[in-house]
Design a protein around this motif. Structure first.
Motif, PDB file in Angstrom:
ATOM      1  N   PRO A  67       0.818  -1.221   0.000  1.00 21.70           N
ATOM      2  CA  PRO A  67       0.000   0.000   0.000  1.00 21.70           C
ATOM      3  C   PRO A  67       0.846   1.264   0.000  1.00 21.70           C
ATOM      4  CG  PRO A  67      -0.082  -1.077   2.145  1.00 21.70           C
ATOM      5  CD  PRO A  67       0.631  -2.013   1.222  1.00 21.70           C
ATOM      6  N   GLU A  68       0.393   2.251  -0.744  1.00 17.37           N
ATOM      7  CA  GLU A  68       1.025   3.571  -0.742  1.00 17.37           C
ATOM      8  C   GLU A  68       0.164   4.489   0.114  1.00 17.37           C
ATOM      9  OE1 GLU A  68       1.780   5.106  -4.588  1.00 17.37           O
ATOM     10  OE2 GLU A  68       2.780   3.293  -5.332  1.00 17.37           O
ATOM     11  N   GLY A  69       0.640   4.820   1.268  1.00 13.24           N
ATOM     12  CA  GLY A  69      -0.128   5.673   2.154  1.00 13.24           C
ATOM     13  C   GLY A  69      -1.323   4.951   2.760  1.00 13.24           C
ATOM     14  N   PHE A  70      -2.285   5.743   3.217  1.00 17.01           N
ATOM     15  CA  PHE A  70      -3.468   5.216   3.900  1.00 17.01           C
ATOM     16  C   PHE A  70      -4.719   5.854   3.312  1.00 17.01           C
ATOM     17  CE2 PHE A  70      -0.096   4.402   6.864  1.00 17.01           C
ATOM     18  CZ  PHE A  70      -0.461   3.232   7.532  1.00 17.01           C
ATOM     19  N   PRO A  71      -5.839   5.142   3.352  1.00 14.78           N
ATOM     20  CA  PRO A  71      -7.096   5.736   2.898  1.00 14.78           C
ATOM     21  C   PRO A  71      -7.426   6.997   3.704  1.00 14.78           C
ATOM     22  CG  PRO A  71      -7.336   3.364   3.202  1.00 14.78           C
ATOM     23  CD  PRO A  71      -6.003   3.746   3.779  1.00 14.78           C
ATOM     24  N   PRO A  72      -8.142   7.940   3.083  1.00 14.97           N
ATOM     25  CA  PRO A  72      -8.455   9.213   3.775  1.00 14.97           C
ATOM     26  C   PRO A  72      -9.149   9.020   5.111  1.00 14.97           C
ATOM     27  CG  PRO A  72      -9.007   9.359   1.447  1.00 14.97           C
ATOM     28  CD  PRO A  72      -8.626   7.939   1.700  1.00 14.97           C
ATOM     29  N   GLU A  73     -10.076   8.038   5.203  1.00 12.58           N
ATOM     30  CA  GLU A  73     -10.797   7.872   6.461  1.00 12.58           C
ATOM     31  C   GLU A  73      -9.884   7.354   7.567  1.00 12.58           C
ATOM     32  OE1 GLU A  73     -11.449   4.060   4.032  1.00 12.58           O
ATOM     33  OE2 GLU A  73     -11.305   6.237   3.682  1.00 12.58           O
ATOM     34  N   VAL A  74      -8.842   6.608   7.188  1.00  7.03           N
ATOM     35  CA  VAL A  74      -7.880   6.124   8.183  1.00  7.03           C
ATOM     36  C   VAL A  74      -6.998   7.274   8.663  1.00  7.03           C
ATOM     37  CG1 VAL A  74      -5.966   4.540   8.598  1.00  7.03           C
ATOM     38  CG2 VAL A  74      -7.912   3.803   7.221  1.00  7.03           C
ATOM     39  N   LEU A  75      -6.553   8.123   7.736  1.00  8.54           N
ATOM     40  CA  LEU A  75      -5.743   9.285   8.118  1.00  8.54           C
ATOM     41  C   LEU A  75      -6.533  10.222   9.021  1.00  8.54           C
ATOM     42  CD1 LEU A  75      -4.009  10.070   4.700  1.00  8.54           C
ATOM     43  CD2 LEU A  75      -2.962   9.036   6.723  1.00  8.54           C
ATOM     44  N   ALA A  76      -7.802  10.413   8.696  1.00  9.34           N
ATOM     45  CA  ALA A  76      -8.638  11.294   9.520  1.00  9.34           C
ATOM     46  C   ALA A  76      -8.820  10.727  10.927  1.00  9.34           C
ATOM     47  CB  ALA A  76      -9.990  11.505   8.846  1.00  9.34           C
ATOM     48  N   ALA A  77      -9.072   9.426  11.011  1.00  9.37           N
ATOM     49  CA  ALA A  77      -9.236   8.790  12.322  1.00  9.37           C
ATOM     50  C   ALA A  77      -7.936   8.841  13.117  1.00  9.37           C
ATOM     51  CB  ALA A  77      -9.703   7.348  12.147  1.00  9.37           C
ATOM     52  N   ALA A  78      -6.799   8.671  12.437  1.00  6.73           N
ATOM     53  CA  ALA A  78      -5.504   8.726  13.121  1.00  6.73           C
ATOM     54  C   ALA A  78      -5.225  10.123  13.653  1.00  6.73           C
ATOM     55  CB  ALA A  78      -4.396   8.292  12.177  1.00  6.73           C
TER      56      ALA A  78
END
Length: 462
Positions: A25-36
């Protein structure tokens, strides 16, 4: 160290192909970044006792930013007390939230020379949860008592706020920067390991490092003395934690079987071919404790030993079964790298419960049943990626040297297919050698190099 000059960009393009092939994977999905990002702002609660005045330090590779462990050591009579602070990932990650769901998909952090695919987003793994020395951090502190005989016991496990005093690096740390009893702790652990007949096989690893400017290095890198000593801290904590979990009738354990009889026979042939003195009455573990990573013949044998075993895995607690790790010769668990391994987060939660007289959460017990398959898949992927990267680097390094002759040693065979290690550079490959035997020295001609397929073709010199 062999520097790989890569003006054509074959290594860079090859790494991109590896990422695509293994769906890294390249990076993280937007919802995962937001939750983090939301989780990173979470403030520790009353259960995190203030231990910011204690002299915790970290010891890792110089470039690491995902720091799982900080420590300090003090003497208590004849005992040594390890205060081992581990990143409190479970404080930030809630069961079932987007960060947790993504971690279950990944299992562990995947490492490549041009960057890693983390288990958790950088907002957590490299900032809020990482035990960096730029401010207080929430942690789980294990208090591990090490007796004069090297036996480790878990005295306590508590959530705490700690402040690392220094980010120390393996290749530059000085003895005066470490706790006074750091070396004594390692000596006790090593003596206890020998006494119980353990032998951790730590062969030098093939390593690809980005040097910048389109250049890379490929080498066999023995562990530094500081790394080996630091590893005894995790070993002590994990042994003490495993025993506490086993006694409590819960947990997830690291298990490993020894080599089969057929594998042992191959190893004896390999040792003979490499000129190692291995008397019949000496067992494999005793021989392993005499090996030196810096000796090429010893290094070749250590690699053969690692391949001869069935590999390690995970197993939940089962009534009436003692989980066993053959190389460590003990019951063993993983609990000290939660930023990089999913399983550790749940083991830490179980330890916190049992150490403080509480029941282990049902979610944690359920996770112990699911984790072995998830971790096995992640570890298999990690091994495939690592081998692909090394294969790529070897082909780039040997481009243009077709027709040259190389000295090699056979380390293992499967019919006419032999695994060989070149004696003058850090390359492990396969070759068709009729009647080859482990330990045999051979001269091989490099018949072909294919960087796109990551393949080297060697043939015996007639």
């Amino acid at each position: 160290m062999k520097a790989i000059h890569d003006p054509s960009g074959a290594l860079a393009s090859g790494l991109a192909a590896i990422r695509q092939q293994f769906q890294v994977p390249e990076g993280f999905p937007p919802e995962v970044l937001a939750a983090a990002a939301l989780a990173a702002a979470r403030t520790p609660g009353q259960e995190h006792v203030d231990r910011t005045d204690e002299p915790f330090v970290t010891l890792d590779p110089a470039t690491s930013t995902d720091l799982d462990q900080a420590f300090h050591i003090e003497a208590s009579g004849n005992d040594l007390i390890l205060h081992y602070a581990i990143a409190d990932v479970a404080w930030f990650v809630v069961d079932g939230d987007p960060v947790d769901a993504e971690a279950w998909k990944r299992g562990e952090t995947q490492y490549l020379p041009d960057g890693k695919a983390g288990l958790y987003p950088p907002a957590l793994a490299e900032r809020a949860a990482s035990l960096l020395p730029d401010g207080p951090r929430p942690a789980v502190v294990f208090t591990v008592r090490l007796g004069a005989n090297g036996q480790a016991r878990l005295d306590a496990a508590r959530r705490a706020m700690i402040r690392s005093q220094a980010k120390l690096a393996y290749d530059s740390v000085r003895p005066d920067q470490l706790p006074a009893d750091f070396a004594r702790f390692a000596e006790r652990m090593n003596a206890a390991e020998a006494a119980r007949g353990a032998a951790r096989v730590d062969p030098p690893e093939q390593e690809v490092e980005a040097l910048g400017g389109g250049r890379y290095a490929l080498s066999f890198r023995p562990l530094l003395a500081s790394e080996r000593a630091n590893a005894t801290l995790s070993l002590a904590a994990n042994l003490a934690i495993a025993e506490a979990l086993h006694q409590a009738g819960t947990g997830l354990f690291r298990v490993m079987a020894g080599p089969t009889a057929a594998a042992m026979a191959r190893l004896r042939s390999t040792a003979a071919g490499l000129g190692l003195d291995w008397p019949e009455h000496v067992d494999l573990k005793a021989l392993e404790r005499t090996l030196d990573q810096r000796n090429p013949d010893h290094a070749a044998f250590m690699l053969a030993v690692r391949r001869a075993g069935g590999g390690a895995g995970y197993a939940p607690w089962i009534p009436g079964v003692t989980p066993w790790h053959e190389a460590i010769s003990a019951t063993y668990a993983h609990a000290t790298a939660p930023l990089r391994r999913l399983a550790d987060r749940y083991v830490i939660r179980a330890v916190l419960a049992i150490a403080n007289g509480k029941a282990v959460e049902l979610e944690v017990e359920a996770a112990f049943q699911r984790l072995p398959a998830v971790m096995a898949k992640a570890e298999a992927l990690s091994g495939q990626i690592e081998r692909a990267v090394i294969d790529l680097a070897e082909t780039v390094m040997l481009q243009g040297r077709e027709g040259e002759t190389f000295r090699a040693c056979v380390t293992d065979t499967d019919g006419d297919s032999a695994r060989v290690q070149l004696l003058d550079m850090p390359v492990v490959a396969r070759a068709r050698i009729a009647g080859a035997a482990p330990g045999q020295r051979v001269d091989l001609s490099l018949a072909g190099v294919d960087s796109k397929q990551r393949r080297l073709q060697f043939a015996p010199v007639s």
